[in-house]
Design a protein around this motif. Structure first.
Motif, PDB file in Angstrom:
ATOM      1  N   PRO A 143       0.823  -1.221   0.000  1.00  0.00           N
ATOM      2  CA  PRO A 143       0.000   0.000   0.000  1.00  0.00           C
ATOM      3  C   PRO A 143       0.850   1.261   0.000  1.00  0.00           C
ATOM      4  CG  PRO A 143      -0.038  -1.044   2.159  1.00  0.00           C
ATOM      5  CD  PRO A 143       0.659  -2.007   1.242  1.00  0.00           C
ATOM      6  N   ASP A 144       0.231   2.361  -0.426  1.00  0.00           N
ATOM      7  CA  ASP A 144       0.956   3.636  -0.527  1.00  0.00           C
ATOM      8  C   ASP A 144       1.633   4.019   0.774  1.00  0.00           C
ATOM      9  OD1 ASP A 144      -0.245   3.545  -2.947  1.00  0.00           O
ATOM     10  OD2 ASP A 144      -1.437   5.374  -2.725  1.00  0.00           O
ATOM     11  N   ALA A 145       0.981   3.774   1.896  1.00  0.00           N
ATOM     12  CA  ALA A 145       1.504   4.221   3.189  1.00  0.00           C
ATOM     13  C   ALA A 145       2.805   3.538   3.573  1.00  0.00           C
ATOM     14  CB  ALA A 145       0.456   3.969   4.275  1.00  0.00           C
ATOM     15  N   LEU A 146       3.129   2.419   2.919  1.00  0.00           N
ATOM     16  CA  LEU A 146       4.338   1.682   3.275  1.00  0.00           C
ATOM     17  C   LEU A 146       5.506   1.958   2.325  1.00  0.00           C
ATOM     18  CD1 LEU A 146       2.967  -1.844   4.289  1.00  0.00           C
ATOM     19  CD2 LEU A 146       3.659   0.045   5.773  1.00  0.00           C
ATOM     20  N   ARG A 147       5.281   2.751   1.302  1.00  0.00           N
ATOM     21  CA  ARG A 147       6.328   2.935   0.303  1.00  0.00           C
ATOM     22  C   ARG A 147       7.590   3.564   0.876  1.00  0.00           C
ATOM     23  NH1 ARG A 147       2.444   5.014  -4.690  1.00  0.00           N
ATOM     24  NH2 ARG A 147       1.608   2.943  -5.223  1.00  0.00           N
ATOM     25  N   ALA A 148       7.430   4.618   1.670  1.00  0.00           N
ATOM     26  CA  ALA A 148       8.605   5.266   2.253  1.00  0.00           C
ATOM     27  C   ALA A 148       9.377   4.298   3.138  1.00  0.00           C
ATOM     28  CB  ALA A 148       8.188   6.496   3.061  1.00  0.00           C
ATOM     29  N   LYS A 149       8.640   3.461   3.890  1.00  0.00           N
ATOM     30  CA  LYS A 149       9.303   2.510   4.780  1.00  0.00           C
ATOM     31  C   LYS A 149      10.052   1.427   4.007  1.00  0.00           C
ATOM     32  CE  LYS A 149       6.122   3.100   8.686  1.00  0.00           C
ATOM     33  NZ  LYS A 149       7.141   3.724   9.543  1.00  0.00           N
ATOM     34  N   VAL A 150       9.470   0.933   2.921  1.00  0.00           N
ATOM     35  CA  VAL A 150      10.146  -0.125   2.178  1.00  0.00           C
ATOM     36  C   VAL A 150      11.368   0.429   1.448  1.00  0.00           C
ATOM     37  CG1 VAL A 150       8.922  -0.034  -0.041  1.00  0.00           C
ATOM     38  CG2 VAL A 150       9.734  -2.211   0.825  1.00  0.00           C
ATOM     39  N   PHE A 151      11.295   1.676   0.964  1.00  0.00           N
ATOM     40  CA  PHE A 151      12.479   2.268   0.352  1.00  0.00           C
ATOM     41  C   PHE A 151      13.559   2.541   1.407  1.00  0.00           C
ATOM     42  CE2 PHE A 151       9.550   3.637  -3.194  1.00  0.00           C
ATOM     43  CZ  PHE A 151      10.112   2.785  -4.127  1.00  0.00           C
ATOM     44  N   ALA A 152      13.148   2.835   2.627  1.00  0.00           N
ATOM     45  CA  ALA A 152      14.115   2.963   3.716  1.00  0.00           C
ATOM     46  C   ALA A 152      14.773   1.613   4.000  1.00  0.00           C
ATOM     47  CB  ALA A 152      13.433   3.489   4.980  1.00  0.00           C
ATOM     48  N   SER A 153      13.990   0.531   3.898  1.00  0.00           N
ATOM     49  CA  SER A 153      14.578  -0.799   4.115  1.00  0.00           C
ATOM     50  C   SER A 153      15.563  -1.147   3.013  1.00  0.00           C
ATOM     51  CB  SER A 153      13.467  -1.855   4.201  1.00  0.00           C
ATOM     52  OG  SER A 153      12.865  -2.079   2.939  1.00  0.00           O
ATOM     53  N   PHE A 154      15.351  -0.614   1.802  1.00  0.00           N
ATOM     54  CA  PHE A 154      16.328  -0.804   0.734  1.00  0.00           C
ATOM     55  C   PHE A 154      17.683  -0.226   1.158  1.00  0.00           C
ATOM     56  CE2 PHE A 154      13.524  -1.077  -3.344  1.00  0.00           C
ATOM     57  CZ  PHE A 154      12.831  -2.136  -2.768  1.00  0.00           C
ATOM     58  N   ALA A 155      17.643   0.996   1.708  1.00  0.00           N
ATOM     59  CA  ALA A 155      18.888   1.625   2.158  1.00  0.00           C
ATOM     60  C   ALA A 155      19.503   0.844   3.309  1.00  0.00           C
ATOM     61  CB  ALA A 155      18.619   3.075   2.573  1.00  0.00           C
TER      62      ALA A 155
END
Length: 468
Positions: A143-155
């Motif tokens: 979901p949209d609300a998790l996008r920032a968190k998953v991209f943070a997990s990429f880092a």
């Protein structure tokens, strides 16, 4: 009037969702595992490359071993966007993983440096396919609300590779030889696919049959021109080393830069170079910040060795600082505090931190400050990059139609290639021209250029807001 974009307002009204909930955990684990694998491969190759060159007697192809992957990445990235929109992320991801496996085998079993360079070229194409597919898979599976968190997990997935990757690669080389460094990661690929099987089955095409075929052919052709410019700027820098070819080298690099700019102007969304509001300006931010960060970090280890007498191990600290503080910045961006700020504000903050942080390496090169204050400045810059990078990704997903997520992902990758190429052409040309005469002021001037470019990101961040 609210300063939030429509997607930020919508996200604020969405019920709380958790990244590690039972529903989302498998796909998050699988995606992060693939990013971690790519990060380890990146750090391992950087560590082991001098050994490979020495063992295969390939000094003349040292530059090609790194430049080949950038060229093929650019070509494959342009093609992967439209393909992913038409077919969904599954074919691109599976093809990319097969290409990754082939690249590792070719590199690991290479009998000559020429074959090794071919393996690295395949690796660049694999990276482009995997990057595009994962970008779209995040948009479809979470979901949209998790996008920032998953991209943070990429880092965050780069932290352990940055800390342990060089040591692990060196240990494997000492115990079993450098070839095992390339072959060993193949064991992990099938395991990483297991958690995301369901998400891949549910994935779907975006644009389908309504894709703009003529526009896609134009973008791919422009990307080939861009790749040609990258090849010229990458492989002709050695001509600056000797007086007899110096003028020819300068002309070749200048021509390559012009070709890069012409190709990029056609391959990237219309209006990117003019910072037209919305998606074009967001892509421009990616280009500028890539050029800025590469302009500083690309020469930092060499500066430490050449002007401050640091060992390669000490110089490698800059890679560790980059991985850890980039992840810290991405984490800060993903928090409720970070997401409550408009995207333009976060981009402005990140650009300002990179510009301010560049003073640390610049003053270190000039011998005004010591190693610790210099690295503290670089840590500030890495934190800024950690804020900017996921903000650009989430804004592209927010502003672009779902049917074009593959294309904007490809445009983002091409912007990175362009920014890196321009900074690398400048740094490579200066280093090749001055050679052993490279001094602290010369390094400082190169890194200051990166700082000024980052300041441009901070000043132009407001252009990323869509037109009302």
């Amino acid at each position: 009037m609210s300063a939030r974009t429509p997607v930020e307002t919508e996200a604020a009204a969405t019920p709380a969702v958790r990244l590690l909930s039972r529903e989302h955990l498998p796909v998050v684990v699988g995606i992060v595992a693939l990013v971690t694998l790519a990060a380890f491969e990146n750090r391992a190759v950087m560590t082991i490359l001098p050994t490979v060159v020495r063992d295969l007697d390939g000094w003349g192809l040292f530059g090609a071993s790194t430049g080949a992957s950038l060229v093929t990445f650019t070509i494959a990235m342009a093609w992967s966007g439209g393909w992913t929109d038409r077919r969904g992320p599954r074919p691109a991801l599976l093809t990319g993983l097969v290409a990754f496996a082939v690249a590792q085998l070719v590199s690991g079993l290479a009998p000559t440096m020429g074959v090794f360079v071919a393996g690295r070229a395949i690796s660049g194409a694999a990276e482009a396919l995997i990057d595009t597919a994962l970008f779209v898979l995040v948009a479809q599976a979470l979901p949209d609300a998790l996008r920032a968190k998953v991209f943070a997990s990429f880092a965050a997935a780069w932290i352990l590779p940055s800390l342990l990757g060089p040591s692990i690669a060196g240990g494997i080389d000492a115990l079993a030889g450098w070839r095992v460094v390339f072959v060993a990661p193949l064991v992990v690929v099938p395991l990483a696919l297991v958690p995301i099987r369901s998400a891949l089955r549910r994935s779907h095409p975006g644009a389908g049959d309504v894709a703009d075929a003529a526009g896609e052919r134009r973008r791919v052709t422009a990307s080939l021109v861009l790749a040609a410019g990258l090849a010229v700027t990458t492989f002709t820098a050695p001509w600056l080393e000797t007086a007899s070819t110096r003028v020819l080298g300068a002309l070749a690099i200048t021509t390559g830069v012009v070709v890069v700019l012409l190709g990029a102007s056609r391959a990237l969304p219309a209006g990117t170079f003019r910072l037209v509001r919305g998606v074009p300006a967001v892509i421009a931010m990616r280009l500028l910040v890539s050029a800025a960060f590469t302009g500083i970090g690309g020469v930092l280890p060499l500066m430490l060795v050449e002007t401050r007498g640091a060992t390669t191990a000490v110089a490698g600290v800059s890679l560790t600082v980059t991985g850890v503080l980039w992840a810290f910045g991405s984490w800060g961006n993903s928090t409720a505090w970070g997401q409550a700020r408009p995207a333009a504000q976060r981009l402005r903050l990140g650009g300002a931190l990179i510009a301010l942080g560049s003073l640390g390496p610049v003053l270190l090169a000039l011998d005004v400050v010591g190693f610790v204050p210099g690295m503290a400045g670089w840590a500030l810059a890495a934190t800024g990059m950690g804020i900017v990078s996921p903000t650009v990704s989430t804004e592209l997903l927010a502003q672009a139609p779902a049917a074009e997520h593959g294309r904007v992902s490809a445009a983002q990758g091409l912007a990175v290639s362009t920014g890196v190429a321009l900074s690398t052409a400048l740094a490579g040309g200066v280093v090749a021209l001055l050679g052993a005469a490279m001094t602290g002021p010369a390094f400082a001037a190169l890194m200051a250029t990166g700082g000024v470019t980052a300041l441009g990101v901070a000043l132009a961040a407001g252009r990323t807001r869509p037109t009302p």
